[in-house]
Write an enzyme that holds these catalytic residues in place. Structure first.
Site, short mmCIF file in Angstrom:
data_model
loop_
_atom_site.label_atom_id
_atom_site.label_comp_id
_atom_site.label_asym_id
_atom_site.label_seq_id
_atom_site.Cartn_x
_atom_site.Cartn_y
_atom_site.Cartn_z
CE LYS A 22 127.30 61.38 -8.74
NZ LYS A 22 127.35 61.52 -10.21
CG ASN A 23 125.01 58.24 -10.70
OD1 ASN A 23 125.41 59.42 -10.68
ND2 ASN A 23 125.83 57.21 -10.69
CB CYS A 116 134.89 61.62 -12.98
SG CYS A 116 134.29 62.00 -11.34
NE ARG A 121 132.61 58.77 -17.62
CZ ARG A 121 132.06 59.19 -16.48
NH1 ARG A 121 132.64 60.11 -15.77
NH2 ARG A 121 130.94 58.69 -16.06
CG ASP A 305 129.78 54.94 -9.88
OD1 ASP A 305 130.75 55.08 -10.62
OD2 ASP A 305 128.67 55.45 -10.11
NE ARG A 397 131.12 65.96 -10.27
CZ ARG A 397 131.35 65.05 -11.21
NH1 ARG A 397 132.58 64.70 -11.50
NH2 ARG A 397 130.37 64.50 -11.87
C1 UD1 Z 1 126.97 56.58 -15.30
C2 UD1 Z 1 127.11 57.11 -13.90
C3 UD1 Z 1 128.51 56.83 -13.37
C4 UD1 Z 1 128.83 55.35 -13.49
C5 UD1 Z 1 128.57 54.85 -14.90
C6 UD1 Z 1 128.71 53.33 -15.02
C7 UD1 Z 1 125.59 58.99 -13.88
C8 UD1 Z 1 125.41 60.45 -13.79
N1 UD1 Z 1 126.84 58.54 -13.90
O1 UD1 Z 1 127.92 57.29 -16.10
O2 UD1 Z 1 128.55 57.24 -12.00
O3 UD1 Z 1 130.18 55.13 -13.16
O4 UD1 Z 1 127.24 55.18 -15.31
O5 UD1 Z 1 127.89 52.68 -14.13
O6 UD1 Z 1 124.63 58.23 -13.87
N2 UD1 Z 1 130.59 54.61 -23.49
C9 UD1 Z 1 130.91 54.64 -24.81
N3 UD1 Z 1 130.16 55.42 -25.66
C10 UD1 Z 1 129.09 56.14 -25.23
C11 UD1 Z 1 128.76 56.10 -23.86
C12 UD1 Z 1 129.52 55.33 -23.00
O7 UD1 Z 1 131.86 53.99 -25.24
O8 UD1 Z 1 128.45 56.82 -26.03
C13 UD1 Z 1 131.42 53.80 -22.56
C14 UD1 Z 1 132.13 54.68 -21.55
O9 UD1 Z 1 133.32 55.21 -22.07
C15 UD1 Z 1 132.38 53.71 -20.42
C16 UD1 Z 1 131.15 52.80 -20.48
O10 UD1 Z 1 130.58 52.98 -21.78
O11 UD1 Z 1 133.54 52.95 -20.64
C17 UD1 Z 1 130.10 53.09 -19.42
O12 UD1 Z 1 129.66 54.41 -19.55
P1 UD1 Z 1 128.18 54.85 -19.19
O13 UD1 Z 1 127.38 53.67 -18.71
O14 UD1 Z 1 127.64 55.64 -20.32
O15 UD1 Z 1 128.45 55.82 -17.96
P2 UD1 Z 1 127.83 57.23 -17.70
O16 UD1 Z 1 126.39 57.26 -18.09
O17 UD1 Z 1 128.75 58.28 -18.19
#
Ligand code: UD1
Length: 419
Positions: A22-23, A116, A121, A305, A397
Site C-alpha cells: 500500500k505505502n 488516520c 501529522r 505500522d 483502507r
Molecule cells: C508514512 C506511511 C505510514 C507510516 C509512516 C511512518 C504512507 C502512505 N504512510 O506516513 O503508514 O506510519 O510513514 O513510517 O506511506 N512529520 C512532521 N512534519 C511533516 C511530516 C511528518 O512533523 O511535514 C512527523 C509526523 O507528524 C510523524 C513523523 O513525522 O510524527 C513521521 O511521519 P511521516 O514519516 O511523514 O509519515 P507519513 O508519510 O504520513
C-alpha cells in the site's frame, strides 16, 4: 453496520500470498502525474486507499484505466491543479500530489489532508522544502496553495525528521527541477526505494535511495513505463504476528524478508520459529509467547505500522513488555480496545507497559485506525469466545481481502452487514 465476527482459537495453517505494498503503490500512482506518456502499474492491491488516490488523480483530469490489478494512468492532459476537501479528507497520502503538481503545472491548491488520526501529522517539512525550491506557499480557508510560475530549482534540504511523505513529495518535485536537489536525513524505507526505481525507469536521475542522503539531478521530462510494486511488508508482518499469536504453521509468500529484519529479530526473542525461504517466510508457533520490548523507529528500525499488532501479541506474553512509540505522538488508540478484551496495559507517556494474561476474551470492539483494526483482528483470532469488530472502513483502507486470506488459513471469521 458492517462488522467482523470472529470465533477465536482455530490454529492457522496453510499458505497466504502477500499483496503489493500500500505505502509504495500510493506514491507511485501519484508519480504517474509526471510522465508525458501513460504509465502502468501491474498487480496493484485491491484497497480503498488505492481507489481514493485514483479518484484524486481523476479529479485532476488524469485518465485512469483499470483492468483488475492493472492500472494505467494518462496524465498528458491534466486540467486542474486543485484537490477538494472531500477527497483529501479521506486519505492523508493524497497530499503527495503537491510536489508533482508544482513541478508539472507550477501551481497546486490542495485541501489540508485527513487520514488516520494518529498524532497531529503536520506537513511543515513538505512545505518548507517546496519554499526552499522556490515555491511561494500560502495557507488559508483549510487550503494550502503553492505557486512556482518559473519552475522549481534544486537545493539542499535537511529534514528535521526522516519523514516518509516529505521525502517522497520532495523527490517528485525535484525530478524535473533545475539543477541538483540533495535530501539530507531522508527516509530510508523500502517504499522510497521502490518510488525511486519507478522514477528512474521513467528517465529520472536519482542516486542514494535507501540511504539517508538522496541526490536528484533534474531532467527535462519523463516517459511512462510499466512497474510492479514491492510486496507489502506490513501486511506480511501482520500475518507473521497472526501465526505467532494464534499458533499454527503458516507459509507467507511474496515476502522480502530483508525488509522485515526488526520483526524477525523480535519474533525470535518472543520464542516464535521463523524460517526464511527464497521469497517467503514460514512461521511456526505453539502460541506460547515470551514477552519482549520494542521501540518504533524510522526504517530500518521497528515499524510503527506493526506496533499495534505486536502489542496484541504481547498481551498474551509470559511476563511484562514495554512498547515505546517514537514516530507518532498518539498511536495507542488500540490500547482501550485491547483492554476490553481482557488485556492488561498501562500507558506512561510514549510507552505502553503490557503485562501478559493467559488468554484474551472475545468482546465488541472497534477499529480505531487501520493498524489498530488489524491488531484487534489478531486479538480476536486468539481470544476465547466471540469478538465483533466495527468500523471496518479503516481496515478496508489498507488490507487486501484480509477476511478471505484468513479464512484460507482456517480462521473462523466472517464479515456481516447488520442494519
Ligand atoms: C508514512 C506511511 C505510514 C507510516 C509512516 C511512518 C504512507 C502512505 N504512510 O506516513 O503508514 O506510519 O510513514 O513510517 O506511506 N512529520 C512532521 N512534519 C511533516 C511530516 C511528518 O512533523 O511535514 C512527523 C509526523 O507528524 C510523524 C513523523 O513525522 O510524527 C513521521 O511521519 P511521516 O514519516 O511523514 O509519515 P507519513 O508519510 O504520513
Amino acid at each position: 453496520m458492517e462488522k467482523l465476527i470472529i470465533h477465536g482459537g482455530n490454529p492457522l495453517r496453510g499458505t497466504v500470498r502477500i499483496s503489493s505494498a500500500k505505502n509504495a503503490v500510493l506514491p507511485i500512482i501519484v508519480a504517474t502525474l509526471l510522465p508525458e506518456t501513460p504509465a502502468t502499474i501491474v498487480d496493484a492491491p485491491d484497497l480503498d486507499d488505492v481507489a481514493t488516490i485514483c479518484s484524486v488523480l481523476e479529479s485532476l483530469g488524469v485518465k485512469v484505466d483499470r483492468h483488475e490489478g492493472r492500472l494505467t494512468f494518462d496524465a498528458s492532459d491534466i486540467k486542474r491543479a486543485e484537490a477538494s476537501y472531500e477527497l483529501m479528507s479521506r486519505m492523508r497520502a493524497s497530499f503527495l500530489i503537491m510536489g508533482p503538481l508544482l513541478a508539472k503545472m507550477g501551481h497546486a491548491r490542495i485541501a489540508l489532508p485527513g487520514g488516520c488520526m494518529i498524532g497531529s501529522r503536520p506537513i511543515d517539512l513538505h512545505l518548507k522544502a517546496f519554499e526552499a525550491m522556490g515555491a511561494e506557499i500560502h495557507m488559508g480557508n483549510g487550503f494550502v496553495e503553492g505557486r512556482a510560475p518559473n519552475g522549481l530549482t534544486g537545493t539542499t534540504i535537511y529534514l528535521d525528521f526522516p519523514s516518509v511523505g516529505a521525502t517522497e513529495n520532495i523527490l517528485m518535485a525535484a525530478v524535473t527541477a533545475k539543477g541538483q536537489t540533495i535530501i539530507e536525513n531522508a527516509a530510508e524505507e523500502p517504499e522510497i526505494v521502490d518510488l525511486v526505481t519507478f522514477l528512474n525507469s521513467m528517465g529520472a536521475n536519482i542516486k542514494g535511495a535507501g540511504t539517508n542522503v538522496i541526490r536528484v539531478e533534474g531532467v527535462k521530462s519523463l516517459l511512462g513505463v510499466e512497474h510492479t510494486v514491492i510486496p507489502d511488508r506490513i501486511e506480511a508482518g501482520t500475518f507473521m504476528i497472526a501465526a505467532a499469536m494464534v499458533g499454527g504453521d503458516v507459509l507467507i509468500s511474496n515476502v522480502l524478508s530483508e525488509h522485515l529484519k526488526p520483526l524477525l529479530a523480535k519474533l525470535h526473542e518472543a520464542g516464535v520459529k521463523v524460517v526464511k525461504e527464497f521469497d517467503s517466510v514460514r512461521v511456526i508457533s505453539d502460541g506460547h509467547i515470551t514477552s519482549t520490548d520494542i521501540k518504533t523507529l524510522p526504517y530500518p528500525g521497528f515499524p510503527t505500522d506493526l506496533q499495534a499488532q505486536f502489542m496484541a501479541l504481547m498481551t498474551i506474553g509470559n511476563k511484562e513488555s514495554k512498547i515505546t512509540e517514537t514516530v507518532f505522538e498518539n498511536r495507542f488508540m488500540h490500547v482501550g480496545e485491547l483492554q476490553r478484551m481482557g488485556a492488561s496495559i498501562r500507558v506512561e507517556g510514549r510507552t505502553a507497559i503490557v503485562t501478559g494474561v493467559p488468554f484474551l476474551k472475545g468482546a465488541f470492539v472497534r477499529a480505531t485506525d487501520l493498524r489498530a483494526g488489524a491488531a484487534l483482528t489478531l486479538a480476536g483470532l486468539s481470544a476465547h469466545g466471540q469478538t465483533e469488530i466495527g468500523e471496518l472502513h479503516h481496515i478496508d483502507r489498507g488490507y487486501d481481502h484480509l477476511v478471505e486470506k484468513l479464512q484460507g488459513l482456517g480462521a473462523d471469521i466472517v464479515r456481516v452487514n447488520e442494519d
